[in-house]
Design a protein around this motif. Structure first.
Motif, PDB file in Angstrom:
ATOM      1  N   TYR A  33       0.850  -1.189   0.000  1.00 59.74           N
ATOM      2  CA  TYR A  33       0.000   0.000   0.000  1.00 59.74           C
ATOM      3  C   TYR A  33       0.885   1.238   0.000  1.00 59.74           C
ATOM      4  O   TYR A  33       1.914   1.278   0.657  1.00 59.74           O
ATOM      5  CB  TYR A  33      -0.865   0.061   1.252  1.00 59.74           C
ATOM      6  N   TYR A  35       0.406   5.347   1.071  1.00 57.04           N
ATOM      7  CA  TYR A  35      -0.426   6.367   1.699  1.00 57.04           C
ATOM      8  C   TYR A  35       0.337   7.688   1.670  1.00 57.04           C
ATOM      9  O   TYR A  35       1.560   7.711   1.605  1.00 57.04           O
ATOM     10  CB  TYR A  35      -0.721   6.023   3.166  1.00 57.04           C
ATOM     11  N   GLN A  37       0.677  11.432   3.748  1.00 56.59           N
ATOM     12  CA  GLN A  37       0.363  12.156   4.975  1.00 56.59           C
ATOM     13  C   GLN A  37       0.738  13.611   4.785  1.00 56.59           C
ATOM     14  O   GLN A  37       1.916  13.953   4.702  1.00 56.59           O
ATOM     15  CB  GLN A  37       1.114  11.554   6.170  1.00 56.59           C
ATOM     16  N   LEU A  43      -3.934  11.614   6.620  1.00 50.91           N
ATOM     17  CA  LEU A  43      -3.414  10.385   6.025  1.00 50.91           C
ATOM     18  C   LEU A  43      -4.417   9.856   5.017  1.00 50.91           C
ATOM     19  O   LEU A  43      -5.562   9.568   5.364  1.00 50.91           O
ATOM     20  CB  LEU A  43      -3.215   9.328   7.109  1.00 50.91           C
ATOM     21  N   LEU A  91       4.053   7.275   2.822  1.00 52.28           N
ATOM     22  CA  LEU A  91       4.232   6.062   3.620  1.00 52.28           C
ATOM     23  C   LEU A  91       3.879   4.834   2.799  1.00 52.28           C
ATOM     24  O   LEU A  91       2.900   4.833   2.051  1.00 52.28           O
ATOM     25  CB  LEU A  91       3.341   6.109   4.858  1.00 52.28           C
ATOM     26  N   THR A 101      -4.808  -9.153   5.963  1.00 52.34           N
ATOM     27  CA  THR A 101      -4.708  -7.773   5.515  1.00 52.34           C
ATOM     28  C   THR A 101      -4.784  -6.794   6.671  1.00 52.34           C
ATOM     29  O   THR A 101      -4.393  -5.645   6.541  1.00 52.34           O
ATOM     30  CB  THR A 101      -5.838  -7.443   4.529  1.00 52.34           C
ATOM     31  N   TYR A 102      -5.290  -7.276   7.818  1.00 51.27           N
ATOM     32  CA  TYR A 102      -5.440  -6.373   8.956  1.00 51.27           C
ATOM     33  C   TYR A 102      -4.111  -6.106   9.653  1.00 51.27           C
ATOM     34  O   TYR A 102      -4.051  -5.336  10.601  1.00 51.27           O
ATOM     35  CB  TYR A 102      -6.461  -6.918   9.947  1.00 51.27           C
ATOM     36  N   GLU A 103      -3.069  -6.753   9.261  1.00 49.13           N
ATOM     37  CA  GLU A 103      -1.756  -6.507   9.846  1.00 49.13           C
ATOM     38  C   GLU A 103      -0.883  -5.818   8.807  1.00 49.13           C
ATOM     39  O   GLU A 103      -0.153  -6.463   8.065  1.00 49.13           O
ATOM     40  CB  GLU A 103      -1.111  -7.818  10.301  1.00 49.13           C
ATOM     41  N   GLN A 104      -1.007  -4.513   8.748  1.00 47.54           N
ATOM     42  CA  GLN A 104      -0.192  -3.733   7.835  1.00 47.54           C
ATOM     43  C   GLN A 104       1.013  -3.175   8.590  1.00 47.54           C
ATOM     44  O   GLN A 104       0.864  -2.553   9.629  1.00 47.54           O
ATOM     45  CB  GLN A 104      -1.008  -2.594   7.216  1.00 47.54           C
ATOM     46  N   PHE A 106       4.201  -0.669   8.468  1.00 43.12           N
ATOM     47  CA  PHE A 106       4.562   0.560   7.771  1.00 43.12           C
ATOM     48  C   PHE A 106       6.072   0.773   7.739  1.00 43.12           C
ATOM     49  O   PHE A 106       6.792   0.400   8.675  1.00 43.12           O
ATOM     50  CB  PHE A 106       3.915   1.764   8.459  1.00 43.12           C
ATOM     51  N   GLY A 107       6.510   1.421   6.671  1.00 43.59           N
ATOM     52  CA  GLY A 107       7.879   1.897   6.590  1.00 43.59           C
ATOM     53  C   GLY A 107       8.004   3.257   7.252  1.00 43.59           C
ATOM     54  O   GLY A 107       7.002   3.831   7.703  1.00 43.59           O
ATOM     55  N   PRO A 108       9.229   3.811   7.299  1.00 40.39           N
ATOM     56  CA  PRO A 108       9.467   5.091   7.969  1.00 40.39           C
ATOM     57  C   PRO A 108       9.045   6.298   7.143  1.00 40.39           C
ATOM     58  O   PRO A 108       9.063   7.416   7.642  1.00 40.39           O
ATOM     59  CB  PRO A 108      10.973   5.088   8.195  1.00 40.39           C
ATOM     60  N   GLY A 109       8.678   6.073   5.888  1.00 42.72           N
ATOM     61  CA  GLY A 109       8.196   7.169   5.056  1.00 42.72           C
ATOM     62  C   GLY A 109       9.303   7.927   4.352  1.00 42.72           C
ATOM     63  O   GLY A 109      10.472   7.879   4.724  1.00 42.72           O
ATOM     64  N   THR A 110       8.905   8.623   3.297  1.00 40.24           N
ATOM     65  CA  THR A 110       9.771   9.570   2.593  1.00 40.24           C
ATOM     66  C   THR A 110       9.122  10.940   2.711  1.00 40.24           C
ATOM     67  O   THR A 110       7.963  11.110   2.331  1.00 40.24           O
ATOM     68  CB  THR A 110       9.912   9.215   1.094  1.00 40.24           C
TER      69      THR A 110
ATOM     70  N   GLN B  44       7.529   6.469  12.104  1.00 41.91           N
ATOM     71  CA  GLN B  44       7.147   5.062  11.946  1.00 41.91           C
ATOM     72  C   GLN B  44       5.774   4.817  12.547  1.00 41.91           C
ATOM     73  O   GLN B  44       5.569   5.000  13.736  1.00 41.91           O
ATOM     74  CB  GLN B  44       8.176   4.177  12.651  1.00 41.91           C
ATOM     75  N   MET B  95     -10.971  -0.343   8.617  1.00 43.22           N
ATOM     76  CA  MET B  95     -10.754  -1.177   7.434  1.00 43.22           C
ATOM     77  C   MET B  95     -11.915  -2.138   7.270  1.00 43.22           C
ATOM     78  O   MET B  95     -12.303  -2.800   8.231  1.00 43.22           O
ATOM     79  CB  MET B  95      -9.460  -1.981   7.560  1.00 43.22           C
TER      80      MET B  95
END
Lengths: 115, 116
Positions: A33, A35, A37, A43, A91, A101-104, A106-110, B44, B95
């Protein structure tokens, strides 16, 4: 194990230039995914990849935005002809796919800044 | 379409005290998940707690618990024994548990400060 990684961590670009943001999901995760922000919009979902299925692009704000996922792993989000309103943190998240799918994760973002 | 509302932009709590963060949502669907995510200054996003809509029992994770009121479409987060490390932005998210797209819909977030 390694988590979701994103590069670059920060990117400053001039208005009108193209940028590419990279996401490396957790190994074995079939769902990915993107996203965005931002201060004004909070978000918001951009695009979703699941395995070999056609991506859900319903959240992309304009045709200047595109994303691809090569080999079912790494994904690149491309913004063409950047505008100041594109400034935001982008993100990426991944999950095991249809069963979890409910366990996403996340990365630290750019953080993208368009000057 | 689903919406998530967090009406409090900021809250502050004394260390070791208890604080409750509010969230309401709107959906016409019956099967869904609700989440609270924490985002510290590092950016994060960290999952704090998850609630399945079909479960009547409120989810708990150590010092974190939720008050899920399905009829009222309310999903608040209680943090007990607040710690300095709890200082962060907290996002409520929704969700659908069915359908092809498992995207998260987020609220605007709340900035929580824990005072020493």
């Amino acid at each position: 194990g390694a988590g979701v990684s994103q590069s670059p961590s920060n990117k400053v670009t001039e208005k009108g230039k193209d940028v590419e943001l990279r996401c490396d999901p957790i190994s074995g995760h079939t769902a990915l995914y993107w996203y965005r922000q931002s201060l004004g919009q909070g978000l918001e979902f951009l695009i979703y990849f699941q395995g070999n299925s056609a991506p859900d692009k319903s959240g992309l704000p304009s045709d200047r935005f595109s994303a691809e996922r090569t080999g079912g792993s790494v994904s690149t989000l491309t913004i063409q002809r950047t505008q100041q309103e594109d400034s935001a943190v982008y993100l990426c998240a991944s999950s095991l796919g249809t069963l979890r799918t409910y366990e996403q994760y996340f990365g630290p973002g750019t953080r993208l800044t368009v000057t | 379409a689903q919406t998530v509302t967090q009406s409090q932009p900021e809250m502050s709590v004394q260390e070791a005290e208890t604080v409750t963060l509010s969230c309401t949502y709107d959906t016409s669907e019956n099967n869904y998940y609700l989440f609270w995510y924490k985002q510290p200054p590092s950016r994060q996003m960290i999952l704090v707690i998850r609630q399945e809509a079909y479960k009547q029992q409120n989810a708990t994770e150590n010092r974190f618990s939720v008050n899920f009121q399905k009829a009222a479409k309310s999903f608040s987060l209680k943090i007990s024994d607040s710690q300095l490390g709890d200082t962060a932005m907290y996002f409520c998210a929704f969700m659908l548990s069915t359908g092809a797209n498992s995207k998260l819909t987020f609220g605007k977030g709340i900035t929580l400060s824990v005072r020493p």
